[in-house]
Write an enzyme that holds these catalytic residues in place. Structure first.
Site, mmCIF file in Angstrom:
data_model
loop_
_atom_site.group_PDB
_atom_site.id
_atom_site.type_symbol
_atom_site.label_atom_id
_atom_site.label_comp_id
_atom_site.label_asym_id
_atom_site.label_seq_id
_atom_site.Cartn_x
_atom_site.Cartn_y
_atom_site.Cartn_z
ATOM 1 N N ASP A 187 0.013 5.053 0.877
ATOM 2 C CA ASP A 187 -0.112 6.056 1.936
ATOM 3 C C ASP A 187 -0.294 5.394 3.293
ATOM 4 O O ASP A 187 -1.212 4.594 3.489
ATOM 5 C CB ASP A 187 -1.301 6.979 1.635
ATOM 6 C CG ASP A 187 -1.166 7.647 0.275
ATOM 7 O OD1 ASP A 187 -0.073 8.148 -0.010
ATOM 8 O OD2 ASP A 187 -2.145 7.633 -0.504
ATOM 9 N N ASP A 206 0.854 -1.177 0.000
ATOM 10 C CA ASP A 206 0.000 0.000 0.000
ATOM 11 C C ASP A 206 0.899 1.238 0.000
ATOM 12 O O ASP A 206 2.045 1.193 0.474
ATOM 13 C CB ASP A 206 -0.895 -0.031 1.241
ATOM 14 C CG ASP A 206 -1.714 1.216 1.388
ATOM 15 O OD1 ASP A 206 -2.453 1.559 0.449
ATOM 16 O OD2 ASP A 206 -1.595 1.876 2.445
#
Length: 537
Positions: free
Chosen positions: A29, A27
């Site tokens: 952020d 992922d």
């Protein structure tokens, strides 16, 4: 006595056996960089501490890297695609290159198949990297990341941040303190399933042991196959409840069925004459060595004593307790490791590895008998309401509501169960399903599951049977045992149920909380949604 730790079970100079993973998906952020909402400005990119070093360790290990990220700011007009690419270029400038960027540009209202928790980004990244989701690890900071990983059949590791909700941490299959900690776990797991020193020749007869229920035997399958790859002959000692599953596994030449009073949940008193007969039977195998597989809460030492008395010269087992002279290979495994990988790591500690081309996953024999009923007439789902341990079974009335909801959504539903569950399956199937309770043995159930689009089941043997067949699982998982240990392995899965219920980690056989709240609160509509995610029409 040789003591092994899974952290030191592999030499990078002499790898042996298939690796667990080909790629790590990350992922963006909150995992790689600080979470700046809807960031379209490369000047605001701030890598999280230790991220560059952690990623370089993965690159050095030969793992491919991809980013899988929801960017609804594109759909909302907060930044342009050009802005996003500028941000990604800055991330690569700071953190090094990635082999692929998989981006969902949609909002939640768009109903796409790529926005996490849907598995689309995981599938896209795996395709771009030339591998399959089951050979990928997804590292992320929220529950959506873990749900996407599970729904694709990938491994998920959560790295919580202050915005991660407690229930997301409770539901996660594995948790690391941060990205460097997740990388430690990924590399440790991969090392653990490869022998330090591969065998130069085949062993003769090896006795492998896995007592307990059908599910326990099934999850040990990869470890047994690893032993079989390095032995001339394999004999398996199992209990009565695991015999039917043992007959479905490849790599076994002989099955010895014997109840072990220190393993069985409802044991008979220890009979000295019975133990003497068992010792004599073990001696008759003529094994050169034994590999004793156990669950994380069981002890191998009582059987190791009998094996010594039977004259077995080399014994390997997992043991946190001091074994004295009972074990030649004393292996220890950190908590949180899936049961199939625990078994593979013990086999590796004993010097055995899966052969090239054998995927480290659950698998059945290729020559299964034909099903006892005709399940091929049309598309269908399977609901299995029973469980070998009552605390892990969804209440019958809620299972009936689930069947009714699936039938209302247009699905053909088959309700399965053993001979002793006919009253249960009849009650559940009356809500709109076809009752198959008591009509098949375990091999017949395997054939039914092989043709199913999806299985809805608790934490019990058929969940692992489905995993061995590649059939997606909606897991109604009671948290009495850790999900990370017992989740359906490397198969698309959606977990439902209250992961933080009061029964968590109690290992209770019967629900200790009135009303069985961990599963009685499962919303049938969420089961319907889970089936749509795993097996879209």
């Amino acid at each position: 006595m040789f003591t092994s730790l899974s952290q030191g079970n592999h030499s990078a100079m002499n790898p042996s056996g298939p690796a667990l993973y080909d790629a790590v998906l990350l992922d963006r952020d909150g995992t790689l960089v600080e979470d700046v909402p809807y960031n379209g400005d490369p000047e605001k990119v701030r890598p999280l501490p230790g991220a560059r070093e952690a990623l370089d360790r993965l690159r050095a290990a030969g793992l491919r890297l991809a980013v899988v990220t929801n960017q609804s700011g594109l759909a909302r007009g907060y930044f342009t695609e050009r802005d996003m690419h500028a941000v990604h270029a800055r991330i690569e400038e700071l953190l090094g290159p990635f082999d692929h960027w998989a981006v969902c540009p949609h909002d939640d209202t768009d109903g796409c198949g790529c926005r996490k928790p849907a598995p689309g980004l995981v599938h896209e990244a795996a395709r771009a990297l030339g591998t399959a989701p089951r050979r990928c690890v997804l590292v992320g900071d929220i529950g959506r990341d873990m749900a996407a990983a599970l729904a694709a059949g990938a491994t998920g590791i959560l790295v919580p941040t202050p915005v991660t909700r407690p229930e997301e941490v409770a539901e996660a299959p594995a948790v690391a303190r941060d990205l460097p900690g997740a990388v430690d776990e990924i590399l440790r797991r991969d090392r653990a399933v490869r022998p330090v020193v591969p065998r130069t020749g085949r062993a003769g007869t090896v006795l492998v042991v896995r007592s307990d229920s059908a599910g326990d035997v099934l999850v040990t399958g990869p470890g047994i196959r690893a032993v079989a790859a390095g032995a001339e002959r394999v004999a398996l000692l199992c209990g009565p409840r695991g015999r039917a599953a043992a007959e479905l596994l490849p790599g076994i030449d002989e099955i010895i069925e014997w109840p072990l009073p220190w393993i069985d949940g409802s044991p008979e008193p220890v009979d000295p004459d019975d133990m003497r007969r068992l010792t004599a039977r073990l001696a008759a195998v003529g094994a050169e060595e034994a590999v004793v597989f156990t669950s994380f809460h069981q002890s191998a030492l009582p059987l190791a004593l009998l094996l010594r008395m039977a004259g077995v010269p080399r014994i390997s087992a997992i043991s946190d307790d001091y074994p004295g002279s009972l074990l030649d290979v004393r292996h220890r495994v950190p908590v949180g490791v899936p049961e199939p990988e625990r078994a593979l790591s013990l086999a590796a500690a004993a010097g055995f590895a899966l052969p090239a081309g054998d995927e480290p996953a659950l698998r059945l024999r290729a020559d299964l008998p034909a099903p006892a009923v005709d399940s091929a007439a049309g598309d269908y789902l399977v609901v299995h309401p029973g469980a070998s341990v009552p605390a892990r079974a969804c209440p019958p009335e809620r299972c009936a509501e689930i069947v009714a909801a699936l039938a209302a959504d247009g699905h053909r539903v088959l309700v399965t169960g053993g001979p002793g569950e006919r009253e249960l399956t009849a009650r559940v199937a009356a809500a709109g399903g076809t009752d198959l309770g008591g009509t098949t043995d375990l091999a017949g159930l395997a054939q039914i599951l092989a043709g199913a689009r999806c299985l809805v089941v608790g934490n019990t043997g058929p969940a692992h049977l489905a995993a061995a067949l590649g059939t997606p699982v909606v897991s109604l998982f009671a948290p009495t045992v850790p999900f990370g240990h017992w989740a359906p392995y490397r198969v698309p899965t959606v977990r439902l149920g209250d992961a933080g219920a009061a029964c968590r980690d109690t290992r209770a056989a019967r629900c200790p909380v009135a009303g069985h709240p961990c599963l009685s609160g499962v919303d049938p509509a969420r089961v319907v949604a889970a089936v749509r995610r795993l097996a879209p029409g």
